[in-house]
Design an enzyme around this catalytic site. Structure first.
Site, mmCIF file in Angstrom:
data_model
loop_
_atom_site.group_PDB
_atom_site.id
_atom_site.type_symbol
_atom_site.label_atom_id
_atom_site.label_comp_id
_atom_site.label_asym_id
_atom_site.label_seq_id
_atom_site.Cartn_x
_atom_site.Cartn_y
_atom_site.Cartn_z
ATOM 1 N N ILE A 50 -22.147 -7.421 51.723
ATOM 2 C CA ILE A 50 -22.158 -5.905 51.713
ATOM 3 C C ILE A 50 -23.444 -5.288 51.435
ATOM 4 O O ILE A 50 -24.166 -4.613 52.298
ATOM 5 C CB ILE A 50 -21.157 -5.172 50.492
ATOM 6 N N GLY A 96 -11.545 -15.039 41.028
ATOM 7 C CA GLY A 96 -10.488 -15.669 41.687
ATOM 8 C C GLY A 96 -9.107 -15.460 40.873
ATOM 9 O O GLY A 96 -8.019 -16.004 40.937
ATOM 10 N N CYS A 106 -26.375 -10.195 42.112
ATOM 11 C CA CYS A 106 -25.989 -9.947 43.342
ATOM 12 C C CYS A 106 -26.989 -10.840 44.404
ATOM 13 O O CYS A 106 -27.939 -10.953 44.533
ATOM 14 C CB CYS A 106 -26.325 -8.501 44.009
ATOM 15 N N ASN A 123 -20.428 -13.710 38.838
ATOM 16 C CA ASN A 123 -20.264 -13.002 40.117
ATOM 17 C C ASN A 123 -20.216 -14.084 41.104
ATOM 18 O O ASN A 123 -19.763 -15.263 40.884
ATOM 19 C CB ASN A 123 -21.820 -12.735 40.419
ATOM 20 N N THR A 124 -20.519 -13.747 42.541
ATOM 21 C CA THR A 124 -20.043 -14.877 43.502
ATOM 22 C C THR A 124 -21.119 -16.021 43.510
ATOM 23 O O THR A 124 -22.254 -15.870 43.518
ATOM 24 C CB THR A 124 -19.847 -14.072 44.779
HETATM 25 C C1 LIG Z 1 -16.515 -7.263 48.769
HETATM 26 C C2 LIG Z 1 -17.042 -7.410 47.478
HETATM 27 C C3 LIG Z 1 -18.233 -6.487 46.919
HETATM 28 C C4 LIG Z 1 -18.618 -6.701 45.684
HETATM 29 N N1 LIG Z 1 -19.832 -6.006 45.123
HETATM 30 C C5 LIG Z 1 -20.087 -6.280 43.835
HETATM 31 C C6 LIG Z 1 -20.995 -5.422 43.233
HETATM 32 O O1 LIG Z 1 -21.324 -4.323 43.901
HETATM 33 N N2 LIG Z 1 -21.396 -5.453 42.093
HETATM 34 C C7 LIG Z 1 -21.187 -6.491 41.238
HETATM 35 O O2 LIG Z 1 -21.662 -6.815 40.356
HETATM 36 N N3 LIG Z 1 -20.400 -7.430 41.955
HETATM 37 C C8 LIG Z 1 -19.820 -7.315 43.091
HETATM 38 N N4 LIG Z 1 -18.886 -8.223 43.576
HETATM 39 C C9 LIG Z 1 -18.398 -9.364 42.887
HETATM 40 C C10 LIG Z 1 -17.147 -9.307 42.197
HETATM 41 O O3 LIG Z 1 -17.084 -8.164 41.165
HETATM 42 C C11 LIG Z 1 -16.667 -10.348 41.405
HETATM 43 O O4 LIG Z 1 -17.509 -10.773 40.395
HETATM 44 C C12 LIG Z 1 -16.453 -11.530 42.117
HETATM 45 O O5 LIG Z 1 -15.963 -11.143 43.398
HETATM 46 C C13 LIG Z 1 -15.642 -12.558 41.531
HETATM 47 O O6 LIG Z 1 -14.244 -11.963 41.315
HETATM 48 P P1 LIG Z 1 -13.090 -12.235 42.390
HETATM 49 O O7 LIG Z 1 -12.856 -13.804 42.736
HETATM 50 O O8 LIG Z 1 -11.618 -11.647 41.583
HETATM 51 O O9 LIG Z 1 -13.286 -11.404 43.584
HETATM 52 C C14 LIG Z 1 -18.381 -8.239 44.955
HETATM 53 C C15 LIG Z 1 -17.337 -8.875 45.104
HETATM 54 C C16 LIG Z 1 -16.651 -8.717 46.588
HETATM 55 C C17 LIG Z 1 -15.692 -9.416 47.089
#
Ligand SMILES: Cc1cc2nc3c(=O)[nH]c(=O)nc-3n(C[C@H](O)[C@H](O)[C@H](O)COP(=O)(O)O)c2cc1C
Ligand SMILES: Cc1cc2nc3c(=O)[nH]c(=O)nc-3n(C[C@H](O)[C@H](O)[C@H](O)COP(=O)(O)OP(=O)(O)OC[C@H]3O[C@@H](n4cnc5c(N)ncnc54)[C@H](O)[C@@H]3O)c2cc1C
Ligand SMILES: Cc1cc2nc3c(=O)[nH]c(=O)nc-3n(C[C@H](O)[C@H](O)[C@H](O)COP(=O)(O)OP(=O)(O)OC[C@H]3O[C@@H](n4cnc5c(N)ncnc54)[C@H](O)[C@@H]3O)c2cc1C
Ligand SMILES: Cc1cc2nc3c(=O)[nH]c(=O)nc-3n(C[C@H](O)[C@H](O)[C@H](O)COP(=O)(O)O)c2cc1C
Ligand code: FES
Ligand code: FES
Lengths: 312, 255, 312, 255
Positions: free
Chosen positions: A71, A244, A130, A192-193
């Site tokens: 994003i 996840g 990020c 985070n990712t």
């Molecule tokens: C579309 C999208 C946008 C995200 N934007 C942010 C963000 O702005 N700030 C942040 O700290 N993490 C962001 N993340 C990370 C999530 O907060 C989270 O740490 C990560 O997706 C792992 O969790 P999940 O597997 O449940 O999605 C984003 C994740 C996704 C999928």
């Protein structure tokens, strides 16, 4: 009796579940689907001092049991978030986690100072991880010294507790966790990712315009659980766990690993009711485990005297 | 805007890898606006996390029946095409803002332009407009005769011009090559199709009142994730296809 | 005409597919399922100088679209591998990649010297990335200097080309790739497994006896593709790509990212015929992409003049 | 030892969450040895990568029919329990080394001891031994009456003693509490069940010729991955459950 409430610095939550930053906008959109007051808290999309348009599209791609996003921190800027977005959250009376991002230390400090003063903001979440913008803070997320420095500076200007959101793209998560704890962080958010890529066979180019993106979803849960397990034993500040989570069982797994609260991200896309459904299902899982209060299980996989046979 | 669990009534392959899926159940009664879409869950368990946006091709709101027409191409739509009578489909909808039918009055003229898999929503729109007393014409473009569908059904609603890239039916060429006779009538234009088609269309619709439906890869489908943004002439500088669109006035969005 | 042959230092392969180390034993077991001479090459299980029993069980766990393993480098030791295992591979006439592991530099050198002398061994693959034993080489896998030092020492004693198998558990894969290239590596293998964990809700303990394990399978493919994309542009030695490959399309994706050959690991467990089926399917995918020889697509996602419109 | 694609003939719940799955097709003819297992693929796509080892409960090699009895507990077996007539099952087999029937001669005596979900392979073994002229007795242990299955079918083959942990059928207690009358006859013992049962059994089988079938989490199921090893009194110091076992002479392996 409420068996689900958890208490973290700045966050009194009636249940441990919050939507994860970036996966829930500023709440408005999902408020059309259900009553947000059901949530333990809400983490809002990353805020930067000035508005950002983010990356070109396509910004998302699907992977096996996961997804990539790039994003690029799109957001209307701190000012507009305060004037146009935060007020919508007021009626629900739930704690708000304000995720902040930036390029230079000054950006973080400015955003932190302004947002932490807002009555609706309960805590800050420093996004130093990020992966999707060159200057999105990831430079702080993989170097313990830089992360510690930033944490210290933000702590100085923030009037609310500060959580630091850690990147999984590091060799040693303990080192990062300890560095920011020593620098004064009140809590950790993780993970985070992971950084990933998909390539389209037809165009022979990366699917995402940004080429790489952040991998989230059930695919990364084992990495998240491992890192929470390691970090929670290395520090004494609480952890908001994520990565996840799709089910109530996943929430319990994260908490057994050492998380004190749990954020749900990608699951919202598969199912807009993910958070309230998980919350409603937690009691069933606690019953099946013979647990009287959810806070008992935090760190249960490594804390002594918390094995089931000794717990009652 | 709900999560619906609908029963598959039928699944028919109506062209090469193009399927018409009819589903039934509570919730379809709210699908009143052509151009809106549903967000369809595909696959079992957690292997496919992103839903697939599919336009409402037709809705019988009295009988709670929804038709979608889609191309089975990737993993999700391929899975969808294996569903059959007795199976359930999990979808969110109706989502987004569809075609505003108020911009053309009863007795007025409308031209509906569709390319490939952008054609389906025009069926519901055409039906609704005709019902209202609008004279509807269709300019439809396909790759080849094997990819074409619904042409007879469109003819029941209004005049139809077809173009195919290989000339196997209709005129050889693009949809822009067959629409002049209709644009001469100064109709309101409603279009849905791939970006190159919409770009080409822009020249043809100069001076006309035109509305386009856009496509973009989506995360949430409900306005929360910022995956589907598009530069726009709005104060914020962008719009979200899923919640501000997918239909926009042509001047609002830069293609 | 063979459209599938690829040529890497020490590896003349009739197709780019080899089973990945540790997922195919020493070949004997899968030889009961199909003719191994169909394979481009074979990578055998990690060899250490002395026999190792490995970790306690359970050693594997399932995750969404992935699995965890903590085998712990169990192997009968270099001597027995040479006397009892390698001879079985002789009839198939395929190149053999000998994966070697160790605790100290001397272990690697000893194993490398002995194995590289064997007529059946085509190349060595230095496993500096096994996450499952405390002293399994991972200490070399996350520090560029240590990895470079080890590579140099092994290169000195090896009479065959040396590939270094990189760990994905690092912040900067380019740095690792460049360090071992400069130290003389003839090629890279990547990626090894990510470190993960699953916790069982009933016992409240990690599922694996070793607690953490290596995450493999389609879940990690986006991480693998991204790292291969990054590393292949940072070095000029070839890469054996791996991580979640299940289909012929996945092979092409890895090669577009920059891999010159591809190893298939976890897929063998889901389907013992995974390798020959993927090999048989490659021609179809190449046809659909209008590619006359598979080597044309190596690095196709980033190399100039390799976009489809210019390729013919 | 092949990959088979078998047709589901029937799926019946025969006890609380215990299913009897009958499948049919080419390849079953080679499933001649009780105690061998099949390695079953579960789920669609790539969400479940590890196969599930399930024992051969019965095989009609003349008619190519295989029966498995399993407990639906985790993700894979829960999925398996939703398969029904007309579906296909992908499995590898027969795998491993089963019970060696040569160790007991016609006219001899055998005691088959099973606990819970370790009971199914004893059915095929009992049937084969009885056919050969061996006098077969069974000691079967379950948690509770709701978990018990196949008792009547076992009674058709030989004498049966049942124990349940809660005493709802048979004797209250463990399988080791009901087997003395049989061990007094100095039978060859074949056992399959959870490790605690096998450990308890060790005392009861002192001096007897005993064979145990072991369980361990598996990766490949074919001997390649070293996931399923077990310490053993062999030259290499270990055995692989999947390819050296799952059945071993009790002295060979440390439980
Ligand atoms: C579309 C999208 C946008 C995200 N934007 C942010 C963000 O702005 N700030 C942040 O700290 N993490 C962001 N993340 C990370 C999530 O907060 C989270 O740490 C990560 O997706 C792992 O969790 P999940 O597997 O449940 O999605 C984003 C994740 C996704 C999928
Ligand atoms: C508002 C809207 C309405 C649509 N209506 C229809 C319709 O009525 N009939 C029809 O056949 N198609 C329609 N599409 C396109 C359809 O969404 C894609 O063809 C479909 O998502 C592809 O999924 P897949 O499983 O085949 O591909 P995969 O490659 O497996 O998809 C992977 C991911 O990419 C996304 N994706 C891939 N291609 C597209 C695309 N062209 N547009 C948006 N997302 C894409 C998928 O949604 C998924 O998230 C519409 C798209 C939008 C945005
Ligand atoms: C040789 C052998 C024969 C077996 N025969 C039978 C039988 O006839 N009937 C029956 O009900 N069960 C049998 N089992 C046990 C059966 O394999 C497990 O119950 C099953 O794999 C659990 O899968 P799941 O999807 O329910 O659980 P999940 O928790 O989803 O499984 C996750 C992973 O752990 C493995 N696993 C979990 N529990 C066990 C276990 N107890 N043993 C081995 N692997 C496990 C699974 O195979 C899978 O790889 C046998 C096991 C072995 C080793
Ligand atoms: C059970 C198992 C054992 C492994 N053993 C080794 C090993 O001995 N040496 C090594 O370098 N890699 C080992 N690996 C890693 C694989 O070779 C490969 O790098 C990794 O699994 C990613 O590929 P995949 O997703 O196709 O499995 C092992 C992987 C698995 C699943
Ligand atoms: S798809 Fe999430 S905002 Fe449009
Ligand atoms: S399961 Fe792989 S060796 Fe037994």
């Amino acid at each position: 009796m409420n068996r689900l409430n958890v208490s973290l610095p700045g966050l009194e939550m009636k249940n441990p579940i919050m939507p994860a930053s970036g996966c829930f906008g500023f709440g408005k959109d999902y408020a059309k689907w259900y009553d947000l007051s059901l949530l333990g808290a809400v983490a809002i999309k990353a805020a930067t001092v000035s508005p950002r348009f983010g990356n070109p599209t396509p910004r998302v791609a699907e992977t096996e049991s996961g997804m990539l996003n790039a994003i690029g921190l799109q957001n209307p800027g701190v000012e507009k978030i305060i004037s146009e977005e935060l007020p919508h959250l007021k009626p629900y009376g739930i704690p708000v986690v304000a995720n902040i991002a930036g390029t230079a230390e000054e950006d973080y400090m400015e955003a932190a100072e302004i947002l932490s003063k807002h009555e609706l903001v309960s805590v800050l979440e420093l996004n130093i991880s990020c992966p999707n913008v060159k200057e999105g803070g990831i430079q702080f997320g993989t170097a313990p010294e830089a992360a510690a420095r930033l944490t210290k500076m933000v702590k100085k200007v923030s009037s609310k507790p500060v959580y630091v959101k850690l990147s999984p793209n590091v060799s040693d998560i303990r080192e990062m966790a300890q560095a920011v704890e020593e620098a004064g962080a009140d809590g950790l958010s993780m993970i985070n990712t992971l950084i990933g890529m998909r390539i389209d066979l037809k165009s022979r180019q990366p699917v995402l315009a940004n080429k790489t993106g952040g991998l989230s979803g059930p695919a990364i849960k084992p990495v998240a659980v491992r890192m929470i397990y390691e970090a929670s034993q290395a520090v004494s500040i609480p952890i908001i766990g994520m990565g996840g989570v799709m089910t109530a069982e996943d929430v319990i797994e994260m908490m057994l690993a050492g998380a004190s609260a749990v954020a749900v991200g990608t699951a919202n896309f598969a199912n807009p009711y993910a958070c309230p459904e998980i919350i409603a299902d937690l009691e069933r899982v606690l019953d099946s485990m013979d647990v009287s209060h959810i806070s008992e299980i935090i760190g249960g996989s490594w804390k002594p005297c918390k094995t089931p046979s000794l717990s009652r | 805007m709900k999560r619906l669990n609908l029963n598959v009534v039928s699944q028919v392959m109506i062209a090469d890898n193009i399927f018409e899926l009819t589903v039934e159940g509570e919730g379809v009664e709210s699908m009143k606006v052509p151009g809106q879409f549903v967000h369809v869950r595909t696959g079992e368990g957690f292997s496919s996390l992103l839903r697939r946006p599919i336009s409402i091709c037709d809705a019988d709101t009295a009988n709670n029946r929804l038709k979608m027409v889609y191309r089975a191409q990737g993993k999700g739509t391929a899975w969808l095409s294996t569903r059959s009578r007795g199976d359930k489909i999990d979808l969110l909808g109706p989502l987004g803002n569809g075609f505003n039918q108020d911009v053309v009055e009863a007795g007025g003229k409308a031209l509906l332009v569709g390319g490939g898999i952008g054609v389906p929503p025009l069926y519901y729109l055409g039906r609704k407009l005709a019902q209202k007393g609008v004279a509807v014409s269709f300019a439809l473009g396909f790759q080849s005769s094997k990819d074409a569908f619904y042409i007879e059904k469109f003819k029941e609603i209004g005049r139809v011009a077809v173009a195919t890239a290989d000339g196997t039916i209709g005129k050889k060429g693009f949809v822009t090559d067959v629409m002049d006779k209709f644009t001469a009538e100064q109709p309101v234009v409603f279009a849905c199709g791939p970006s190159p088609m919409l770009r080409a269309l822009n020249h043809k619709t100069e001076g006309l009142n035109a509305y386009y439906s856009f496509e973009e890869r989506m995360g949430c489908g409900v306005g929360a994730c910022f995956a589907c943004v598009c530069e726009a002439a709005t104060p914020s500088g962008y719009v979200k296809i899923c919640s501000d669109g997918p239909v926009f006035k042509k001047e609002e969005v830069s293609i």
